[in-house]
Scaffold this motif. Structure first.
Motif: not given
Length: 86
Positions: A36-42, A70-86
C-alpha cells in the motif's frame, strides 16, 4: 547512558530496520502490487514529524532513528513507483 536511553535506541533500531525485508523483497522480485503506497506515505509523514520533534527536543536518537527510517521508507516508496507496472 541510562537503561531508558538504551531501551529507546533498541526500539528505534527495530522500527527503523523493519522495512528492510520489504525493500529486499521488492528489489528482488520487482513486484509491489500488494504493498500500500498510502500506508508508506502516512508513515513517512509521521517519521518526518518525529524528526522535527527530535530536533526541537535536541534528541539525537529520535532524530537519527527516524531520519534513517524516513530514508528507508522513501526507498520503498521509490521502488513502488518504479515497479508498479510489474
Amino acid at each position: 547512558m541510562e537503561w531508558t536511553d538504551i531501551l529507546g535506541l533498541v526500539a528505534g533500531v527495530c522500527t527503523t530496520v523493519a522495512v528492510i525485508p520489504q525493500i529486499r523483497k521488492a528489489w528482488k522480485t520487482k513486484k509491489v502490487k500488494d504493498v500500500s503506497p498510502g500506508m508508506f506515505i502516512v508513515l513517512m509523514v509521521g517519521l518526518f514529524l518525529w524528526v522535527i520533534y527530535g530536533i526541537t527536543q535536541d534528541d539525537i536518537p529520535i532524530i537519527a532513528t527516524n531520519g534513517v527510517a524516513l530514508c528507508l521508507n522513501g526507498i520503498m516508496l521509490f521502488l513502488m513507483v518504479r515497479y508498479r507496472e510489474n
